[in-house]
Scaffold this active site. Structure first.
Site, PDB file in Angstrom:
ATOM      1  N   HIS A 157      -7.676 -36.727  63.488  1.00  0.00           N
ATOM      2  CA  HIS A 157      -7.615 -35.287  63.226  1.00  0.00           C
ATOM      3  C   HIS A 157      -8.542 -34.451  64.102  1.00  0.00           C
ATOM      4  O   HIS A 157      -8.410 -33.242  64.168  1.00  0.00           O
ATOM      5  CB  HIS A 157      -7.929 -34.984  61.751  1.00  0.00           C
ATOM      6  CG  HIS A 157      -9.386 -35.020  61.448  1.00  0.00           C
ATOM      7  ND1 HIS A 157     -10.029 -36.172  61.116  1.00  0.00           N
ATOM      8  CD2 HIS A 157     -10.328 -34.048  61.464  1.00  0.00           C
ATOM      9  CE1 HIS A 157     -11.317 -35.916  60.929  1.00  0.00           C
ATOM     10  NE2 HIS A 157     -11.526 -34.636  61.139  1.00  0.00           N
TER      11      HIS A 157
HETATM   12  C1  UD1 Z   1     -12.259 -29.840  59.655  1.00  0.00           C
HETATM   13  C2  UD1 Z   1     -13.687 -29.898  60.173  1.00  0.00           C
HETATM   14  C3  UD1 Z   1     -14.104 -31.323  60.448  1.00  0.00           C
HETATM   15  C4  UD1 Z   1     -13.797 -32.231  59.261  1.00  0.00           C
HETATM   16  C5  UD1 Z   1     -12.339 -32.068  58.869  1.00  0.00           C
HETATM   17  C6  UD1 Z   1     -11.940 -32.927  57.686  1.00  0.00           C
HETATM   18  C7  UD1 Z   1     -14.360 -27.885  61.410  1.00  0.00           C
HETATM   19  C8  UD1 Z   1     -14.595 -27.299  62.763  1.00  0.00           C
HETATM   20  N1  UD1 Z   1     -13.820 -29.126  61.405  1.00  0.00           N
HETATM   21  O1  UD1 Z   1     -11.397 -30.253  60.706  1.00  0.00           O
HETATM   22  O2  UD1 Z   1     -15.499 -31.356  60.723  1.00  0.00           O
HETATM   23  O3  UD1 Z   1     -14.042 -33.574  59.628  1.00  0.00           O
HETATM   24  O4  UD1 Z   1     -12.110 -30.702  58.550  1.00  0.00           O
HETATM   25  O5  UD1 Z   1     -10.548 -32.925  57.510  1.00  0.00           O
HETATM   26  O6  UD1 Z   1     -14.621 -27.238  60.422  1.00  0.00           O
HETATM   27  N2  UD1 Z   1      -4.316 -27.469  58.489  1.00  0.00           N
HETATM   28  C9  UD1 Z   1      -3.239 -27.374  57.635  1.00  0.00           C
HETATM   29  N3  UD1 Z   1      -3.478 -27.486  56.291  1.00  0.00           N
HETATM   30  C10 UD1 Z   1      -4.708 -27.679  55.774  1.00  0.00           C
HETATM   31  C11 UD1 Z   1      -5.792 -27.753  56.669  1.00  0.00           C
HETATM   32  C12 UD1 Z   1      -5.585 -27.665  58.007  1.00  0.00           C
HETATM   33  O7  UD1 Z   1      -2.107 -27.212  58.034  1.00  0.00           O
HETATM   34  O8  UD1 Z   1      -4.854 -27.772  54.539  1.00  0.00           O
HETATM   35  C13 UD1 Z   1      -4.068 -27.405  59.957  1.00  0.00           C
HETATM   36  C14 UD1 Z   1      -4.111 -26.032  60.535  1.00  0.00           C
HETATM   37  O9  UD1 Z   1      -3.082 -25.902  61.459  1.00  0.00           O
HETATM   38  C15 UD1 Z   1      -5.434 -25.961  61.284  1.00  0.00           C
HETATM   39  C16 UD1 Z   1      -5.659 -27.404  61.678  1.00  0.00           C
HETATM   40  O10 UD1 Z   1      -5.035 -28.180  60.631  1.00  0.00           O
HETATM   41  O11 UD1 Z   1      -5.394 -25.092  62.357  1.00  0.00           O
HETATM   42  C17 UD1 Z   1      -7.100 -27.793  61.738  1.00  0.00           C
HETATM   43  O12 UD1 Z   1      -7.773 -27.433  60.537  1.00  0.00           O
HETATM   44  P1  UD1 Z   1      -9.309 -27.011  60.574  1.00  0.00           P
HETATM   45  O13 UD1 Z   1      -9.730 -26.669  59.228  1.00  0.00           O
HETATM   46  O14 UD1 Z   1      -9.541 -26.001  61.646  1.00  0.00           O
HETATM   47  O15 UD1 Z   1     -10.041 -28.313  61.095  1.00  0.00           O
HETATM   48  P2  UD1 Z   1      -9.871 -29.832  60.700  1.00  0.00           P
HETATM   49  O16 UD1 Z   1      -9.245 -30.551  61.818  1.00  0.00           O
HETATM   50  O17 UD1 Z   1      -9.270 -30.051  59.353  1.00  0.00           O
END
Ligand code: UD1
Length: 361
Positions: free
Chosen positions: A206
């Site tokens: 991820h």
């Molecule tokens: C975040 C944390 C990371 C942690 C991880 C656990 C930051 C910078 N990163 O990364 O440290 O290890 O969470 O999972 O805060 N998305 C969905 N649904 C959700 C959540 C996310 O569709 O419920 C998608 C969105 O398109 C988003 C992408 O995933 O843009 C990334 O989500 P984001 O919260 O930015 O970072 P993570 O990769 O989850």
């Protein structure tokens, strides 16, 4: 009565909050929970509150996904409003996400002490958003709860000595809290996915550096295809940011929705190997005595690499296969737990109480 606000928003933070909320509830401190909404899919958020019986958050900001600046900025504004209204005596933040940084920044600007769970971890790679978040959060915190000696030393090298406590790893507390439940569930979970004990590997990817980089992502998939050729099945609970990128036609690779905590631990307990770029999963693999192949160029959990139960391969397929072949030869030996005694949350609650009563300055 003293009051704290706990700020969470992403999946691993709900998992870390469970034992600490439990420990805080046994003190005379009242806890208000604020969920930023960084993770919002049912399987990334609500399922943990239901399964682990967490009380619903008093505040849900519903921020959702965006660019880093926009996501963090929106959180900052809304968290500040809540903190001005609630006037807590302290704010608890977890790990290294954008929710962590926004919480630490909002609180410290209002002169509210910040308590950082999982302080002092470093990858020394400033291209990772997590590294930026954790370095800044540590420098804004009054109490820094370090999981390892390595973390304490990292803080010392940055000149942070005051308020640092080596308490062990809070995820080990969660692991112990739910042990009976996931062991009870493991047969059912194996049946559900038609898997056999010790005959499968678990994959998670991820991190931005892998998920958003086509070359790295594809190289990992190539490596995994070769691993499958050795006769092992792989199961991949895919984070939403990669779910549309993994081809569905790789034989032997089962792509599924993200799992609940109990289901994930149940699967881990019977797995042969883990391939991951997650921080938390590297430790959980170790708790379950399962070798872990880490698909990153650096790790914050150096002690696992040192005792040769975690293999840092980056994303090059040759390195992934080499590490897997080592694991196949059953060369991996596990030693006693190095992440504390399972009482991390009690120690943290006690230290927070002392701080709020003025016994720790
Ligand atoms: C975040 C944390 C990371 C942690 C991880 C656990 C930051 C910078 N990163 O990364 O440290 O290890 O969470 O999972 O805060 N998305 C969905 N649904 C959700 C959540 C996310 O569709 O419920 C998608 C969105 O398109 C988003 C992408 O995933 O843009 C990334 O989500 P984001 O919260 O930015 O970072 P993570 O990769 O989850």
């Amino acid at each position: 009565m003293k009051k704290i606000v706990s700020i969470v928003g992403a999946r691993p933070q709900f998992i870390k909050m469970v034992p600490l909320s439990n420990a805080i509830s046994k003190t005379d401190i009242s806890e208000i929970v604020l969920h930023t909404g960084q993770h919002y899919d049912y399987e990334m958020s609500q399922i943990f509150f239901e399964e682990m019986r967490l009380k619903p958050p008093e505040y849900h900001l519903g921020i959702g996904s965006s660019t880093h600046g926009a996501q963090t900025g929106r959180m900052l504004e809304k968290i500040e409003e809540v903190l001005i209204k609630e006037k807590p005596n302290g704010v608890v933040v977890y790990g290294d996400t954008n929710s962590t940084l926004a919480g630490a920044l909002a609180a410290s600007k209002l002169h509210i002490p910040v308590f950082h769970i999982e302080a002092g971890l470093r990858s020394f790679n400033k291209k990772m958003p997590e590294e930026i978040n954790r370095v800044l959060t540590d420098h804004l915190s009054s109490l820094l709860f370090a999981p390892t000696e390595v973390a304490v030393n990292n803080l010392r090298k940055e000149g942070i000595k005051k308020g640092v406590f080596l308490v062990g790893d809070i995820m080990f507390d969660t692991y112990l809290m739910f042990k009976d439940k996931y062991l009870f569930h493991s047969k059912v979970v194996l049946q559900k996915f038609s898997l056999k004990e010790k005959e499968y590997g678990i994959v998670t990817i991820h991190r931005e550096e892998n998920a958003e980089d086509k070359e790295r992502f594809e190289s990992i998939l190539e490596g995994l295809k070769k691993v499958i050729k050795h006769g092992i099945k792989l199961i991949f609970p895919a984070h939403p940011r990669v779910r549309n990128r993994v081809p569905s036609d790789i034989e032997g690779l089962m792509v599924i929705k993200p799992l609940s905590y109990i289901e994930m631990q149940a699967l881990l307990s019977q797995a042969f190997v883990v391939f991951t770029d997650s921080g938390g999963l590297q430790k959980e693999a170790y708790f379950h005595k399962v070798p872990c192949i880490t698909l990153r160029d650096e790790t914050e959990w150096l002690e696992l690499e040192k005792i040769k139960v975690n293999f840092l391969t980056g994303t090059k397929r040759e390195n992934i296969i080499k590490a897997f072949e080592y694991v196949m030869k059953k060369k991996v030996k596990f030693k006693d737990n190095i992440y504390g005694d399972g009482n991390t949350s009690l120690k943290i609650a006690e230290l927070i109480k002392k701080f709020l009563e003025g016994e720790i300055k």
